[in-house]
Design a protein around this motif. Sequence first.
Motif, short mmCIF file in Angstrom:
data_model
loop_
_atom_site.label_atom_id
_atom_site.label_comp_id
_atom_site.label_asym_id
_atom_site.label_seq_id
_atom_site.Cartn_x
_atom_site.Cartn_y
_atom_site.Cartn_z
N TYR A 83 -33.46 23.34 -12.89
CA TYR A 83 -32.26 23.58 -13.69
C TYR A 83 -31.14 24.17 -12.83
N GLU A 84 -31.55 24.98 -11.84
CA GLU A 84 -30.57 25.65 -10.98
C GLU A 84 -29.81 24.70 -10.07
N ASP A 85 -30.26 23.47 -9.98
CA ASP A 85 -29.56 22.47 -9.17
C ASP A 85 -28.44 21.79 -9.95
N THR A 86 -28.33 22.09 -11.22
CA THR A 86 -27.26 21.52 -12.02
C THR A 86 -25.91 21.99 -11.51
N ALA A 87 -25.05 21.05 -11.17
CA ALA A 87 -23.74 21.39 -10.62
C ALA A 87 -22.96 20.11 -10.39
N VAL A 88 -21.69 20.29 -10.07
CA VAL A 88 -20.92 19.17 -9.55
C VAL A 88 -21.09 19.20 -8.04
N TYR A 89 -21.46 18.07 -7.49
CA TYR A 89 -21.71 17.96 -6.06
C TYR A 89 -20.53 17.24 -5.40
N TYR A 90 -20.10 17.82 -4.29
CA TYR A 90 -18.97 17.29 -3.54
C TYR A 90 -19.39 16.98 -2.11
N CYS A 91 -18.81 15.95 -1.54
CA CYS A 91 -18.94 15.76 -0.11
C CYS A 91 -17.61 16.14 0.54
#
Length: 120
Positions: A83-91
Amino acid sequence: QLQAYGGGLVQPGGSLRLSCAASGLDASVIGWFRQAPGKEREGVSCIRNMHAIYYADSTKGRFTISIDSAKNTVYLQMSSLTYEDTAVYYCAVRRWPPPGSCLKSDMDYWGKGTQVTVSS
């Protein structure tokens, strides 16, 4: 010039692969960052000269960064998601010279984020 994709909804324990097409930016380092609701944007992983130079402690052993130079594409393979990996991911891309770290302040260009949601 920077486009991240591959996010989505995944169950805990599942896997996702994010991709970032980085063309024409003369990158020395390409990194993945993420920002969860109410939190600061943080570094996830960075790659330089086809070698990973940084993984956040919370991702070690679960995430793998790689690059296909022919396609100018960087990948982030994520497994055992929580659950802690939930996020918006950017490069993001750092031009030359390469920094000695993988901090958001090191980066020069940012792509639009892709949402990763870990939920049952």
